[in-house]
Design an enzyme around this catalytic site. Sequence first.
Site, mmCIF file in Angstrom:
data_model
loop_
_atom_site.group_PDB
_atom_site.id
_atom_site.type_symbol
_atom_site.label_atom_id
_atom_site.label_comp_id
_atom_site.label_asym_id
_atom_site.label_seq_id
_atom_site.Cartn_x
_atom_site.Cartn_y
_atom_site.Cartn_z
ATOM 1 C CG HIS A 1 -1.972 1.054 1.222
ATOM 2 N ND1 HIS A 1 -1.837 2.307 1.072
ATOM 3 C CD2 HIS A 1 -3.563 0.757 0.987
ATOM 4 C CE1 HIS A 1 -3.043 2.830 1.210
ATOM 5 N NE2 HIS A 1 -3.970 1.819 0.977
ATOM 6 N NE ARG B 1 -2.653 6.198 -2.963
ATOM 7 C CZ ARG B 1 -2.779 5.391 -3.884
ATOM 8 N NH1 ARG B 1 -2.767 5.252 -5.102
ATOM 9 N NH2 ARG B 1 -3.356 4.068 -3.223
#
Length: 583
Positions: free
Chosen positions: A245, A267
């Site tokens: 991640h 994001r």
Amino acid sequence: MAAKVQRTLDTDVLILGSGGAGLFAALHAHQAASRAASPLSITVAVKGLLGKCGCTRMVQGGYNVALAKEDSVERHFMDTIEGGKWLPDQELAWKLVTLAVERIHELENELGCFFDRNPDGTVHQKAFAGQTFDRTVHKGDLTGIEIINRLAEQVWARSIQRLEEHRAVELIKNASGDAIAGVLLIDMRTGEYVFVRARAVLLATGGGPTMYKYHTPSGDKSCDGLAMALRAGLPLRDMEMVQFHPTGLLAGAHTRMTGTVLEEGLRGSGGFLLNGKNERFMAAYDPRGERATRDIVSRAMFSEMRKGNTTPHGGLYISMAHLGPERVRREFKGMVERCADCGFDLAGGLVEVVPTAHYMMGGVEFGADCATELPGLFVAGEDSGGVHGANRLGGNGVANSTVFGAVAGDSIAAWLPGREHRDPDPAALEAALEACERPFRKPAGGGGSLEPVREKLYDTMWERVGIIRDASGLRAAQGELAALDAELDAHAMPDSSRAFNLTWHDWMNLKSLVGVSRAITAAALAREESRGAHFRSDFPQTGSLESSAFTSVRASPAGLELVMKPVAFTRVRPGETLLEDAA
Ligand SMILES: Cc1cc2nc3c(=O)[nH]c(=O)nc-3n(C[C@H](O)[C@H](O)[C@H](O)COP(=O)(O)OP(=O)(O)OC[C@H]3O[C@@H](n4cnc5c(N)ncnc54)[C@H](O)[C@@H]3O)c2cc1C
């Protein structure tokens, strides 16, 4: 003196693990048995406390499901196949996307989950990176707590037995070795050995790449299920595919908060990644910038870090302030608080981040009914392999564990009629007991701290079997992992007590992690191309998608055996799509 089983129990269904997969399996097996008016004894055995451990509880971002009118299961399927770089088993992926719709309705309407809603009353679905539609259902940014609390309440309300703080240590077959007889466990509170004989066993211990220096999964996860499956001779597929991640919190070596994840939605909603000079860099690596898939973003970050463009703790920054601090506080309350606990202002300032090992796409090979090669043994959730191929889309993890947990519960209930308990092979049971006892049999001088072993394992896996790999690093890792295994085998327990002996459990955790790390390394060495989460700097290109094959590794007396098996394109071939408007 030879170690002995101190307690024996019989149950019809033994479920190992109480995450989304284990709890859904328990509820569905119970429901199917009630419908058939033939009650089953169901036991959930778990290393931690039911409802309080594992990674489903930690799910932040949410659950992918095609609910909106403009979305479709075909679109979700194509995103999963293309995200997985054509390696997923297409029948498993199809089952994932179609049954996710049923499971989300079950979670809301039968189990009582409250997910966030739009002003018009429809379920809110947010954007997750790498997907062509905003389809992630969520409860703020702490979705897993909602799901696990509701599942646990329903399990508690039914006559389902619980063995909490019971660690599974070995899958035990019958004397002829052609079926599972039960599982050897350790009651962690007393240190007693418990053998549970079961007509069917579900492996749902949730994988968990905690062999990497930075990692996100819960501390109870150490790949025990995968290590047990390997020792039982089962094939594991796609083991080289470890997902990092991009945004693990980086708050220094002194805190376990380092490595924990800051969710994908940051994001997805427009967060920026900056290097140590406060420059955005993602555009140089991918036109989608920060919204590229996890593998691409993690690799870009790792490259940027290798160039030395780093923050004070050696990572990078995420910046959200340009979206408006109020909005960030409102939409990412949990993340803002988590960062504040570590001295960072997510809403208005910069937060240090580092790619962190998050998820294993690889796992036990299984069929669409969750059966494995070993009769009586089923698998679901992160212990299984083949649903995601080379990359898992954010939001497809909890969909996977809940969908296949439910499938496993239904399949087990359907499989059981006519199947009796089997007796365990006494020699296998004795060998498993002796393997657990090994550190107590060594002369006391071989003891000491296990920390150096863990640190070496972290370094080997991060540096050589991590985000960027090559043949020489992988070969060196093979030697280092073999040496660590030997070091563990020579280790002596400083304390002979078995009750809540955490050093003993840590030793077993490390044994599992080293064993599974060897399988990851073998698979990474075999895949001489770069694809999805697996990047080889000596083979940077992706090979032909048409001749896609997955790695399959199994343990034999001669060591690990690895074969490549072709992917069957049962629904769509590379270059084709199921989407009518795109065809
Ligand atoms: C921080 C974090 C955030 C995430 N966010 C998302 C997200 O937003 N969306 C998404 O789709 N996915 C997300 N995931 C991934 C998701 O949590 C997993 O894919 C999924 O929930 C795993 O479910 P599981 O049931 O297979 O395993 P888990 O939920 O991890 O459960 C495993 C269980 O097995 C038990 N266990 C382990 N070893 C043993 C043993 N030896 N004996 C007995 N029991 C054992 C554990 O104690 C635990 O109860 C996230 C993961 C993490 C770590």
